[in-house]
Design a protein around this motif. Structure first.
Motif, short mmCIF file in Angstrom:
data_model
loop_
_atom_site.label_atom_id
_atom_site.label_comp_id
_atom_site.label_asym_id
_atom_site.label_seq_id
_atom_site.Cartn_x
_atom_site.Cartn_y
_atom_site.Cartn_z
N ILE A 13 0.84 -1.20 0.00
CA ILE A 13 0.00 0.00 0.00
C ILE A 13 0.87 1.25 0.00
O ILE A 13 0.60 2.22 -0.72
CB ILE A 13 -0.96 0.01 1.20
N GLY A 14 1.93 1.23 0.79
CA GLY A 14 2.78 2.41 0.93
C GLY A 14 3.40 2.87 -0.37
O GLY A 14 3.51 4.08 -0.63
N SER A 15 3.81 1.93 -1.23
CA SER A 15 4.44 2.32 -2.48
C SER A 15 3.45 3.00 -3.42
O SER A 15 3.78 3.98 -4.10
CB SER A 15 5.08 1.10 -3.16
N PHE A 16 2.22 2.49 -3.47
CA PHE A 16 1.20 3.13 -4.30
C PHE A 16 0.85 4.51 -3.75
O PHE A 16 0.62 5.46 -4.51
CB PHE A 16 -0.04 2.25 -4.39
N LEU A 17 0.79 4.63 -2.42
CA LEU A 17 0.51 5.92 -1.80
C LEU A 17 1.63 6.92 -2.12
O LEU A 17 1.35 8.07 -2.49
CB LEU A 17 0.37 5.76 -0.29
N ALA A 18 2.88 6.48 -1.99
CA ALA A 18 4.01 7.36 -2.29
C ALA A 18 3.97 7.85 -3.73
O ALA A 18 4.19 9.04 -4.01
CB ALA A 18 5.32 6.64 -2.00
N GLU A 19 3.68 6.95 -4.65
CA GLU A 19 3.57 7.33 -6.06
C GLU A 19 2.52 8.41 -6.27
O GLU A 19 2.76 9.41 -6.95
CB GLU A 19 3.21 6.12 -6.92
N ARG A 20 1.38 8.20 -5.66
CA ARG A 20 0.28 9.15 -5.84
C ARG A 20 0.63 10.52 -5.23
O ARG A 20 0.35 11.56 -5.83
CB ARG A 20 -0.98 8.57 -5.18
N LEU A 21 1.26 10.52 -4.07
CA LEU A 21 1.63 11.78 -3.42
C LEU A 21 2.65 12.55 -4.24
O LEU A 21 2.58 13.77 -4.37
CB LEU A 21 2.17 11.51 -2.01
N VAL A 22 3.61 11.82 -4.81
CA VAL A 22 4.60 12.46 -5.68
C VAL A 22 3.92 13.06 -6.91
O VAL A 22 4.20 14.20 -7.32
CB VAL A 22 5.70 11.46 -6.10
N GLU A 23 3.01 12.30 -7.51
CA GLU A 23 2.28 12.77 -8.69
C GLU A 23 1.51 14.05 -8.39
O GLU A 23 1.35 14.90 -9.27
CB GLU A 23 1.31 11.69 -9.18
N GLU A 24 1.03 14.18 -7.15
CA GLU A 24 0.24 15.35 -6.78
C GLU A 24 1.11 16.51 -6.29
O GLU A 24 0.59 17.54 -5.84
CB GLU A 24 -0.81 14.97 -5.74
N GLY A 25 2.43 16.34 -6.37
CA GLY A 25 3.33 17.46 -6.13
C GLY A 25 3.82 17.63 -4.70
O GLY A 25 4.40 18.69 -4.38
N PHE A 26 3.66 16.63 -3.85
CA PHE A 26 4.13 16.74 -2.47
C PHE A 26 5.60 16.34 -2.35
O PHE A 26 6.12 15.58 -3.17
CB PHE A 26 3.28 15.86 -1.55
N ASP A 27 6.23 16.85 -1.32
CA ASP A 27 7.60 16.48 -0.96
C ASP A 27 7.49 15.24 -0.07
O ASP A 27 7.00 15.33 1.06
CB ASP A 27 8.27 17.64 -0.22
#
Length: 327
Positions: A13-27
């Motif tokens: 779950i964490g890897s998919f969450l990280a991908e999505r957060l990066v895509e949305e422009g978060f650090d």
């Protein structure tokens, strides 16, 4: 740019969450000890995140992460194997309870964390008396994994009340999708890879549970987080599907994805002759009315659709099946 920390970010779950957060422009910062996580899961974003290999069982601030202006911690670091919690309970206490306390304490100690999103589980309910199961159902876990998750929930709520940290507890159903390396679909495929002619299935096949696809899970997680940030306070939500599916149906779907035709051997391991192992919940279907009503999230696919998509993708990933079975 808002800085976010994902513990267990190399996990499923964490890897998919990280991908999505990066895509949305978060650090994005990630902490993972790689005991069950895999760096390969982060290959799409590894050059755009800060990755810290460290063990949260130790009460230290890995790489200064908690002192670096982190706004939100998504706490997903845990041992995900429910069965192991029955035979090795100490492992789950250390990896699921101690780590959660340490994350909360580091968040409090360094003062910058405003929000915590805690990945809990449907297993906190045990064999629920009410189906679909609402959030106010008694917490009566029948596995050490479920007990550890329940303990984490209580600590999160207490820290929210004592120290003013917004807290979202998400009780996930069975989450499935690509990169999954535990649970029934993965286990069945690995057994078929080893022996295509025979398939042992834990339990009598009548167990029935709810499954949610990973992209729906990430949508729910982010919507619940945004709701808590906007409104403040502590929240608990079930994150699951409207429906459930039996183990027998899952077996059929997995066999179809593999292209094999094995002899099936059901193997109950509980006194009632149904469950696959001590601590195995026989039926799980969460009520998701609360998150739909308050947060505005709803799943996009059924349990069956989630299983079918996952079985197909995992069979390809794991190299299981006859040539052409996945076309």
């Amino acid at each position: 740019m808002t800085k976010l920390l994902v513990t267990g970010g190399a996990g499923f779950i964490g890897s998919f969450l990280a991908e999505r957060l990066v895509e949305e422009g978060f650090d994005v910062l990630i902490i993972d000890n790689l005991s069950s996580g895999e760096l390969s899961r982060l290959r799409n974003v590894i050059d755009r995140v800060k990755f810290i290999k460290d063990d949260l069982k130790n009460l230290s601030d890995p790489g200064g992460a908690f002192r670096g202006g982190v706004d939100t911690v998504f706490h997903l670091a845990a041992n995900p194997e429910v069965r192991i919690s029955v035979t090795e309970p100490r492992t789950h206490f250390d990896e699921n309870v101690v780590t959660t306390f340490n994350v909360l304490e580091l968040s409090r100690k360094y003062g910058g964390v405003k929000n915590i999103v805690y990945a809990s589980s449907s297993t906190v309910y045990g064999d629920a008396k009410i189906i679909p199961t609402p959030e106010d159902h008694p917490i009566q876990p029948i596995s050490v994994y479920g007990a550890a998750k329940a303990a984490g929930e209580i600590m999160c709520g207490t820290y929210a009340r004592l120290y003013g940290i917004n807290c979202v507890v998400l009780r996930y159903a069975n989450i499935v999708g690509p990169r999954l390396r535990h649970g029934i679909i993965y286990d069945l495929l690995m057994k078929l890879k080893k022996n295509p002619g025979e398939l042992e299935v834990l339990g009598d096949g009548t167990q029935e549970k709810s499954y949610l696809y990973i992209t729906d899970t990430i949508d729910a997680t982010l919507k619940a987080w945004e709701y808590a940030v906007k409104n403040g306070g502590a929240y608990t939500y079930n994150v699951g599907n409207w429906d459930s599916i039996s183990v027998r149906d899952i077996v059929s779907i997995v066999i179809k994805a593999s292209g094999f035709n094995p002899r099936i051997n059901y193997k109950p391991a509980t006194p009632d002759g149904r469950g696959g192992w001590p601590g195995d919940v026989k039926r799980m279907l969460l009520s998701i009315d609360k998150i739909v009503r308050e947060v505005g999230w709803r799943p996009s696919m059924s349990s069956r659709e989630a299983i079918e998509l996952t079985a197909k993708s995992l069979a390809e990933e794991l190299g299981v099946g006859n040539e052409g079975a996945h076309s």
